[in-house]
Design a protein around this motif. Structure first.
Motif, mmCIF file in Angstrom:
data_model
loop_
_atom_site.group_PDB
_atom_site.id
_atom_site.type_symbol
_atom_site.label_atom_id
_atom_site.label_comp_id
_atom_site.label_asym_id
_atom_site.label_seq_id
_atom_site.Cartn_x
_atom_site.Cartn_y
_atom_site.Cartn_z
ATOM 1 N N ASP A 435 0.840 -1.177 0.000
ATOM 2 C CA ASP A 435 0.000 0.000 0.000
ATOM 3 C C ASP A 435 0.887 1.243 0.000
ATOM 4 N N ASP A 437 2.256 4.735 0.978
ATOM 5 C CA ASP A 437 2.240 5.529 2.200
ATOM 6 C C ASP A 437 1.611 6.881 1.918
ATOM 7 N N ASP A 438 0.703 7.279 2.808
ATOM 8 C CA ASP A 438 0.103 8.602 2.699
ATOM 9 C C ASP A 438 1.078 9.648 3.229
ATOM 10 N N ARG A 670 -3.737 -5.102 7.418
ATOM 11 C CA ARG A 670 -3.306 -3.996 6.548
ATOM 12 C C ARG A 670 -4.078 -2.716 6.879
ATOM 13 N N GLN A 674 -2.571 0.891 8.292
ATOM 14 C CA GLN A 674 -2.846 2.187 7.682
ATOM 15 C C GLN A 674 -3.457 3.144 8.700
ATOM 16 N N ASP A 675 -4.334 2.621 9.547
ATOM 17 C CA ASP A 675 -4.967 3.461 10.564
ATOM 18 C C ASP A 675 -3.930 4.006 11.551
ATOM 19 N N GLU A 678 -1.905 6.743 9.758
ATOM 20 C CA GLU A 678 -2.647 7.992 9.581
ATOM 21 C C GLU A 678 -2.803 8.752 10.893
ATOM 22 N N LYS A 684 6.636 5.802 8.881
ATOM 23 C CA LYS A 684 6.523 5.169 7.566
ATOM 24 C C LYS A 684 7.395 3.913 7.490
ATOM 25 N N ALA A 687 5.622 1.142 9.314
ATOM 26 C CA ALA A 687 4.492 0.679 8.506
ATOM 27 C C ALA A 687 4.971 -0.194 7.354
ATOM 28 N N ARG A 691 3.866 -4.064 6.812
ATOM 29 C CA ARG A 691 3.225 -4.486 5.559
ATOM 30 C C ARG A 691 4.029 -5.580 4.870
#
Length: 706
Positions: A435, A437-438, A670, A674-675, A678, A684, A687, A691
């Motif tokens: 996914d 990364d935001d 997953r 992400q939660d 965020e 990061k 995360a 992942r």
């Protein structure tokens, strides 16, 4: 420098051939690889000479080890009769009968050389027909027979080949000496292979027990195993390295389905690395074959006084001869030893089955490796008799067998499917992309490391699964929840050590207390059965002794973890050997009664312990965690299901449903990763690591399902 250039050239040819094969899926990739070698020899004047011993070590050892490692052991045992018949007796019959026929076809060929040629054509490659098995509906029994046969006849065929070469080189052959020597090198080679892999298995398990979960390290160890075993067997002990690596592959721990011993990352990296190694080795063999063919044809014309077309005709006749011998053997065996106990002289169904068995005996990489290893000279310095003719016939028979399987098997089954071969069955499933990364613009304080975040994610996933398991009686949900709780408990016990933890690591004091309670409940149940005269004295004594020993080992830790590990490893080995050795000498009635008593004891003990766990779950037990009790409950519930015949865990339906739910649970993980990202609870980098671990787990589930 010349060796490096040769390797680069061969690998480049292999890459080009495999790219082309993706555009011509109906053509066997091996034939395209052979064609690439032929073109290189004709237009680039490439000629490569390899050392015989080095060639056997580099190609035979890993290929046979991998075959043994991946062979289904249950089918090997079920079909042990026909597998041994095909792998040993058929090889001997083919070598003798085929050698006589080859001598009649080519009178100028020495007897030893004729037997050598047929012996080298004995090993079969079952992967050639596996890709068409589903759509072509080849019987599963035949597929398992081909796999088991190829595993063992690789060893028996190569030993016969070795004797043929030795007889040709020295000019001396004694049947008595060869038989004694054959038994010696085979049995001692098998014994050494078993001991060697036992040591390697112990080493790998010990590393896992100590928390050494480096996937690259474990992969390197396993890739190195067949080379070390083969080298020691052949060059130091002077026994059969072929038999040693086959036995080692069968007994390798990765083939025993002990998936909990290794992390998903280790299993995935090891599996994919083996795929790549076998893929490359297999391709190199066929490219080398293609390179050798033009030179064999040229020398054949000048030295063997046999025309190329005549040699091709002889190759076709020899292939037909091998198919016919295999067909006759299969038909006689199924007639004299039918699986259903009914003797029928002729039936069309059995005729078609035996014909398909004959055509399915495809020759492949092992045959090519062996024939390329034939020495250039014999004793005294003279050239090996008709070496180029043997090379040409063997390579042409391989091509005929590939073409025969490609076209005739689909014709017999009224279906078609592209064919793959040993080492050419890489999984093409794409891995899930990570996914994205935001972007987080505002600086936030990172509160959780990977270890802490993993625990939170597991807890949230468990809650989600429990909410879905409304009735609390779905065994699939309960099994996965228990596994996740086990992981959390392991994390809690090792909270001061954020490194990866092995599930075989000795657990904490609360585990010991709960085990003590459960063992006492099992002893109470055994005493009650004995008092009521429902079990024999022997069964009572053995059960009490076993549980008392467990209490001493698990509840009272007298040794450090290293000593405990090796003691347990030795005991498991001795127990397995005792079961193999003692069981055939017991009377059938005694075994039945003893098993009945053992079943009563196991059921009563598990039920009594489970009742106690339910009681603890309902009572106030601040000293014991709820999750730990749940894990123990699932342990005894699964044991009862197995003992009472309710266990569905081995059925394809259960495995499929469990795999689907495991994938679903990973998707929840997953989302939770992400939660946390965020909300700024993890970085990061953390995360990404989480992942990656999830992706590893998901890929392993996909591999196991396939």
């Amino acid at each position: 420098m010349a060796v490096l250039e040769s390797v680069i050239l061969i690998v480049s040819l292999l890459i080009v051939a495999n790219i082309i094969s993706h555009y011509f899926v109906s053509v066997p990739p091996s034939l395209i690889q052979i064609s690439a070698g032929v073109i290189a020899a004709l237009f680039m004047h490439v000629k490569i000479s390899v050392d015989t011993e080095w060639f056997m070590l580099a190609f035979i050892a890993p290929i046979l080890f991998n075959d043994g490692n991946r062979f289904p052991k249950r089918e090997l045992w079920k079909l042990k009769g026909p597998i041994i018949g095909n792998a040993i007796f058929l090889v001997i019959i083919s070598t003798v009968v085929g050698g006589v026929i080859v001598k009649m076809l080519i009178p100028s060929l020495p007897w030893a050389t004729a037997f050598t040629l047929v012996a080298v054509l004995s090993p079969t490659d079952p992967i050639a027909v596996q890709s068409i098995a589903k759509k072509a509906r080849i019987p599963d029994k035949l597929m398992h027979l081909l796999s088991g046969e190829s595993l063992i006849n690789d060893a028996s065929g190569l030993i016969c080949f070795k004797y043929g070469v030795a007889a040709t080189v020295t000019g001396v052959f004694s049947l008595k000496s060869a038989t004694i020597d054959f038994l010696y090198i085979a049995f001692v080679g098998a014994f050494f292979g078993a001991i060697a892999i036992w040591i390697f298995n112990g080493l790998r398990l010990y590393l896992i027990n100590q928390g050494v979960d480096d996937s690259i390290l474990h992969t390197i160890i396993q890739i190195t195993i067949p080379f070390v075993i083969y080298y020691i067997a052949e060059d130091i002990l002077h026994v059969s390295g072929v038999v040693a690596v086959v036995v080692a592959g069968i007994m390798n721990i990765s083939s025993n389905r002990r998936v909990n011993d290794f992390s998903p990352e280790i299993r995935l990296v090891t599996s994919r690395t083996w795929d790549m190694v076998i893929y490359i080795l297999n391709g190199i063999v066929f490219v080398l074959l293609g390179i050798e063919i033009p030179f064999a044809m040229e020398e054949l014309v000048h030295n063997d006084n046999i025309s190329t077309f005549m040699a091709i005709g002889l190759s076709f006749i020899i292939w037909i001869m091998l198919v016919v011998i295999r067909f006759i053997w299969s038909y006689l065996y199924t007639t004299l030893a039918p699986s259903d106990g009914k003797t029928v002289i002729f039936s069309k169904e059995r005729f078609d089955y035996c014909l398909m068995s004959g055509i399915s005996g495809v020759r492949g990489a092992v045959t090519m490796v062996a024939v390329l290893s034939i020495p250039m000279t014999i004793k005294g310095g003279a050239a090996f008799p008709s070496r180029t003719l043997l090379l040409f016939i063997a390579s042409t028979v391989i091509i005929f067998s590939l073409l025969g399987a490609t076209f005739l098997i689909p014709f017999l089954t009224k279906n078609s499917e592209p064919v793959t071969y040993r080492g050419n069955s890489l999984n093409d499933d794409d891995e899930d992309d990570d996914d994205e990364d935001d972007e987080i613009n505002e600086p936030v304080k990172i509160q959780l490391d990977q270890y802490q975040a993993n625990k939170i994610i597991l807890e949230k996933t468990i809650k989600k699964l429990k909410d879905e398991n409304i009735k609390d009686n779905d065994v699939i949900y309960s099994t996965i929840i228990a596994e996740y709780l086990y992981n959390i408990h392991n994390l809690n016990v090792q909270s001061n050590n954020p490194a990866q933890i092995s599930k075989k690591r000795v657990k904490g004091k609360k585990d010991a207390e709960l085990w003590d309670i459960c063992f006492n409940c099992e002893l109470e149940a055994i005493e009650e059965l004995y008092t009521q005269n429902e079990i024999s004295q022997d069964a009572y004594d053995i059960a009490v002794k076993k549980i008392t020993k467990y209490k001493k080992e698990i509840v009272k830790h007298r040794y450090n973890p290293t000593i405990e590990f090796f003691i347990a490893y030795f005991r498991r080995t001795i127990l397995g050997l005792r079961r193999i050795i003692h069981l055939p000498f017991k009377k059938h009635e005694e075994v039945i009664q003893f098993n009945r008593d053992g079943l009563k004891i196991s059921i009563a003990g598990a039920q009594n312990a489970l009742d106690k766990l339910y009681e603890l779950d309902l009572s106030d037990h601040d000293d014991i965690a709820d999750n730990l009790i749940y894990v123990f409950q699932r342990h005894y519930e699964e044991r009862l299901d197995l003992l009472q015949g309710k266990n569905k865990h081995r059925t394809p339906e259960f495995n499929s449903e469990r795999a689907s739910l495991e994938i679903k649970a990973l998707s929840y993980q997953r989302a939770f990763v992400q939660d946390l990202l965020e909300r700024g609870r993890i970085s990061k980098a953390t995360a990404k690591e989480l992942r990656q671990n999830i992706n590893y787990s998901e890929e392993v589930i996909n591999v196991d399902t396939q």
